[in-house]
Design an enzyme around this catalytic site. Sequence first.
Site, PDB file in Angstrom:
ATOM      1  CG  ASN A  10       0.053   8.301   3.877  1.00  0.00           C
ATOM      2  OD1 ASN A  10       0.042   9.365   4.497  1.00  0.00           O
ATOM      3  ND2 ASN A  10      -0.703   7.267   4.220  1.00  0.00           N
ATOM      4  CE  LYS A  12       1.090   5.421   6.700  1.00  0.00           C
ATOM      5  NZ  LYS A  12       1.028   4.035   7.125  1.00  0.00           N
ATOM      6  CG  HIS A  99      -4.557   5.200   5.196  1.00  0.00           C
ATOM      7  ND1 HIS A  99      -4.278   4.512   6.344  1.00  0.00           N
ATOM      8  CD2 HIS A  99      -3.493   5.032   4.379  1.00  0.00           C
ATOM      9  CE1 HIS A  99      -3.080   3.950   6.221  1.00  0.00           C
ATOM     10  NE2 HIS A  99      -2.579   4.266   5.044  1.00  0.00           N
ATOM     11  CD  GLU A 101      -1.881   4.141   9.272  1.00  0.00           C
ATOM     12  OE1 GLU A 101      -1.684   5.330   9.018  1.00  0.00           O
ATOM     13  OE2 GLU A 101      -1.031   3.247   9.090  1.00  0.00           O
ATOM     14  CD  GLU A 186      -2.408   1.926   1.559  1.00  0.00           C
ATOM     15  OE1 GLU A 186      -1.299   2.253   1.149  1.00  0.00           O
ATOM     16  OE2 GLU A 186      -2.878   2.338   2.635  1.00  0.00           O
ATOM     17  N   GLY A 192       2.839  -0.831   7.355  1.00  0.00           N
ATOM     18  CA  GLY A 192       3.749  -0.492   8.447  1.00  0.00           C
ATOM     19  C   GLY A 192       4.265  -1.708   9.196  1.00  0.00           C
ATOM     20  CB  SER A 232       5.575  -3.330   3.841  1.00  0.00           C
ATOM     21  OG  SER A 232       5.088  -3.232   5.172  1.00  0.00           O
TER      22      SER A 232
HETATM   23  P1  PGA Z   1       3.757   1.640   4.774  1.00  0.00           P
HETATM   24  O1  PGA Z   1       2.372   2.433   4.707  1.00  0.00           O
HETATM   25  O2  PGA Z   1       4.429   1.830   3.453  1.00  0.00           O
HETATM   26  O3  PGA Z   1       4.528   2.273   5.901  1.00  0.00           O
HETATM   27  O4  PGA Z   1       3.430   0.210   5.023  1.00  0.00           O
HETATM   28  C1  PGA Z   1       1.610   2.463   3.543  1.00  0.00           C
HETATM   29  C2  PGA Z   1       0.362   3.260   3.772  1.00  0.00           C
HETATM   30  O5  PGA Z   1      -0.202   3.188   4.871  1.00  0.00           O
HETATM   31  O6  PGA Z   1      -0.100   4.009   2.877  1.00  0.00           O
END
Ligand code: PGA
Length: 272
Positions: A10, A12, A99, A101, A186, A192, A232
């Site tokens: 992803n 983003k 997601h 976010e 998640e 993140g 992460s």
């Molecule tokens: P990250 O994000 O690996 O940077 O923690 C995962 C995600 O949001 O899908």
Amino acid sequence: MPRKPIIAGNWKMNCTQPEAIQLIRELLPLVSSDDLSDRVEMVVAPPFTALAAARQELAASTISLAAQDVFWKQSGAYTGQISPAMLVDAGVRYCIVGHSESRGRFGVPEPDFDETVLRHFGDSDETVRRKVSVLFQFGLTPICCVGETLAERKAGRTDATVIGQTERALQGLTAEQVATLVMAYEPVWAIGTGEVCDAPEADRVCGLIRATVERLYGRTAAERVRIQYGGSVKPSNAVELLAKENIDGALVGGASLKATDFAQIISAAPHR
Ligand code: PGA
């Protein structure tokens, strides 16, 4: 029947077209062995503006293209939105929905709102459900994200949150549809942040999602639905996470922007 692990990057809000092309050109030689594509399904989710460039670069590869979101209407006066038909047209096969976010509760005070985990775009369980449903109508496969916030985990509400989000996202689907989709567990606090959910706990919650699918859609759907862990994921923790029985892949954010890291995560997928 064993489930083929699926690793999705992803990206983003990262990568202009030249950056997307460069990233893919770095990635392809690292993951192009037949052995790897036999054992793991690979997906990248660039931003909308880089889908066309990515499609071209991936044309001769086994890596599939995903979008990061979709709107549930087919066309019309919806400024800023992208329809499922547009995703089909762009060569997309998968689409991330729900997601953390993209979720949020506008207008509702969020006591647990954490500025470091921005949740801007107002997706609710109902909009996630509509998006999942419309993707199926257009022959696209959802990667449907669920997960608890830190406050929910601290309050002992992890299981109820994940089960509730799963139930509501899948409402109205057939067992056959559920069998083919991809869920992603998640935990919001692990995204993140560098803080990974430990593998036994990630496996437990993914098992809970599977049990929820079994209760509502039956055994076959539960055995076939693929459930990723995301939050992460990096080369150093991928092997342990991906070895777990209920974890069928990873949704990778930050580490998917580095070709060598993403390739190592893909290579960590077990033979199943
Ligand atoms: P990250 O994000 O690996 O940077 O923690 C995962 C995600 O949001 O899908």
